[in-house]
Design an enzyme around this catalytic site. Structure first.
Site, PDB file in Angstrom:
ATOM      1  N   GLU A  29       1.877  -0.110  -4.876  1.00 39.29           N
ATOM      2  CA  GLU A  29       0.863   0.880  -5.253  1.00 39.29           C
ATOM      3  C   GLU A  29       1.549   2.231  -5.425  1.00 39.29           C
ATOM      4  OE1 GLU A  29      -3.376   2.808  -3.792  1.00 39.29           O
ATOM      5  OE2 GLU A  29      -1.818   2.351  -2.323  1.00 39.29           O
TER       6      GLU A  29
ATOM      7  N   ASP B 122       0.823  -1.198   0.000  1.00 36.98           N
ATOM      8  CA  ASP B 122       0.000   0.000   0.000  1.00 36.98           C
ATOM      9  C   ASP B 122       0.866   1.260   0.000  1.00 36.98           C
ATOM     10  OD1 ASP B 122      -2.726   1.174   0.347  1.00 36.98           O
ATOM     11  OD2 ASP B 122      -1.890   1.852   2.266  1.00 36.98           O
TER      12      ASP B 122
END
Length: 564
Positions: free
Chosen positions: A277, A214
């Site tokens: 990401e 993330d």
């Protein structure tokens, strides 16, 4: 009914590509996939019960959005225990069973790893905020108030407002770029980095094959905590986060060193991978793949298909530029059309273009990532005001379109109440999309012409074709009356005879060791006559519509041809 003509053979041998290069990644939002215990929230045992379905899709890996212990202030992206499963989803034993059963079906398992921030209920942060001299204090990012007593600087939260929250007990502010319950970890502290690497090892020892990391491009911050410059293009009514230029909180050089440490932990195990990401321009994005001597993310996530206007010219320009940049960098391409943070692509491009978009995703060079339900053509669900739960929407009520609930609605399994996601007498955590009685697995599974079976056909064709798995990419000119050319191996003499320039056709060839597949995508609603000498003797592999022929590319149609 769409048209599909048979199996392709090739000489692809094991070991030429890694699983994450040749395969397809399928993202599962666990809260929304399948509820097995009738509490209105999806769980691990629900996924285990659906593994046969997942295997039938022809995907290679299943990636879970966060399932770690969490107070769920941001639905799992606020982690309170990196080595535990939240009881909402099950237990570690349930997870081990899922991994074992997935591997038995040839499916890899990937987890969502959230190293930039923890929950404010994580024991580390509880210790850190207990006193200024606590040994964990430096695991997070603290600053004294500004001279006027306000926030330390102008850094903004993605969810609106300042990125700083005042802690009364210790008289300092702590940093959070998301909700205040997600304090940022201090990656400049080597103890934090060692703990994060050890977390990866813990899950890999349990059989996890890979990780989606993330907001990986946010890990490093300016050590001097300087104000960020104002964005001159920002206007009121736009997300407040965009009001400044994030030169001190995003894409700092030190981030790459941190990622290399994570990669070193992965490389202690065989055949593991990491997807980062990253929302950045292409050339910057690809630096996160690193170099052969200093590797970083196996796949820096490429979200540009989501962000690019949906027309043939812009999409072709994007694909050409990205493929060329990937080739220069020596990295591996990947493509995404939807995820838990972006509206459903069937909603964005429209129902008419849904199959063309699906075809593009699954035939481009590189690794595609598919979001759960996109194989059915699921669309954004309607969320009444009293059912909104996404903190991004709740924190910015005056900014339209920022809510992520519409793309997180429950998986549509059947026409039964709540789409078969949970018991009929239980309210699911989000309302089911209204079209579930027609758009669902049960109905589409038995319909040979359904979107689900079109998806399965595409994945089978991709798997069986060396050109689509290994092959090079070359786009073709498709302007009015212009010959289609691809350089040294040009398809000479053919043309799309368009009535006007800008036909909305995107065409490209995938080629490997003499096997050539031509992909034709009509982004427009008008039929386009074709005159391609190469189609004489060619075989139609797939059409998104029934009754395809060699003389016309119909409005919104996708065609795949095996060239002689």
């Amino acid at each position: 009914m769409f048209c599909y003509a048979g199996r392709m053979t090739h000489s692809l041998t094991a070991g030429q590509l890694k699983w994450w290069q040749s395969g397809i990644i399928y993202q599962i939002y666990p809260r929304s996939f399948q509820d097995s215990n009738n509490d209105g929230i999806g769980d691990l045992n629900g996924v285990t019960a659906r593994l046969d379905y997942l295997a039938s899709l022809g995907v290679t890996a299943i990636w879970f959005s966060p399932i770690f212990t969490s107070p769920m202030k941001d639905f799992g992206y606020d982690v309170a225990d990196y080595k535990g499963i939240d009881p909402l989803f099950g237990t570690l034993d349930d997870f081990d069973t899922l991994v074992r059963e997935a591997h038995a079906r040839g499916l890899k398992v990937m987890l969502d790893f959230v190293p930039n921030h923890s929950s404010d209920e994580h024991p580390w942060f509880v210790e850190a905020r207990s006193s200024r001299d606590n040994p964990r204090r430096d695991w997070y990012m603290w600053r004294d108030p500004a001279p006027d007593g306000g926030v330390p600087n102008n850094w903004k939260s993605f969810f609106g407002g300042s990125a700083w929250t005042y802690d009364d007990a210790t008289g300092q502010y702590y940093l959070h770029q998301f909700v205040s319950g997600q304090p940022e970890l201090n990656w400049a502290n080597p103890d934090v980095r060692r703990e994060m690497a050890d977390t990866l090892r813990f899950w890999m020892q349990r059989g996890v094959d890979g990780f989606r990391v993330d907001v990986i491009w946010l890990l490093a911050k300016d050590p001097d905590y300087r104000d960020e410059p104002r964005n001159p293009d920002w206007r009121p009514g736009q997300p407040e986060h965009n009001s400044v230029q994030h030169i001190h909180t995003q894409d700092l050089p030190l981030t790459h060193a941190y990622i290399r440490e994570l990669r070193a932990a992965l490389d202690e195990f065989d055949d593991r991978m990491m997807v980062g990401e990253i929302y950045l321009p292409i050339d910057t994005l690809l630096t996160y793949a690193g170099t052969p001597d200093a590797p970083e993310c196996h796949l820096p996530f490429n979200f540009h298909l989501i962000l690019t206007p949906w027309n043939a010219a812009d999409i072709r320009k994007l694909v050409d530029e990205y493929d060329a940049a990937v080739t220069r960098s020596g990295s591996w391409p990947n493509w995404v059309l939807g995820n838990h943070d972006q509206h459903r692509f069937a909603t964005r491009v429209g129902r008419e273009q849904y199959r063309a978009a699906q075809t593009l995703l699954l035939t481009l060079r590189g690794t595609p990532t598919v979001y759960y339900g996109d194989e059915l053509g699921m669309e954004d669900g309607f969320i009444p005001a009293d059912r909104v739960v996404d903190p991004a929407a709740l924190g910015q009520p005056d900014v339209p379109g920022v809510g992520r609930d519409p793309e997180r609605t429950p998986m549509q399994w059947s026409a039964e109440p709540h789409a078969g996601f949970t018991d009929a007498h239980v309210q699911p955590w989000l309302p089911v999309a209204e079209n579930f009685t027609a758009v669902n697995v049960a109905a589409q599974d038995v319909d040979p012409a359904s979107d689900l079976n079109y998806f399965r056909t595409l994945t089978r064709l991709r798997r069986d074709s060396a050109a689509l798995t290994l092959g090079t990419y070359r786009s073709l000119e498709t302007g009015a009356g212009q010959p289609i050319q691809t350089g040294p191996t040009a398809l000479t003499g053919g043309s799309f005879e368009n009535t006007q320039a800008g036909s909305g056709v995107f065409a490209f060839v995938r080629e490997h060791e003499g096997e050539r597949v031509l992909v034709l995508l009509n982004f427009g609603a008008q039929d386009v006559p074709l005159t391609l000498p190469e189609l004489h003797g060619a075989s139609l592999l797939l059409s998104s519509q029934d009754g395809a022929g060699a003389d016309t590319l119909r409005g919104n149609e996708a065609q795949l041809w095996r060239l002689a």
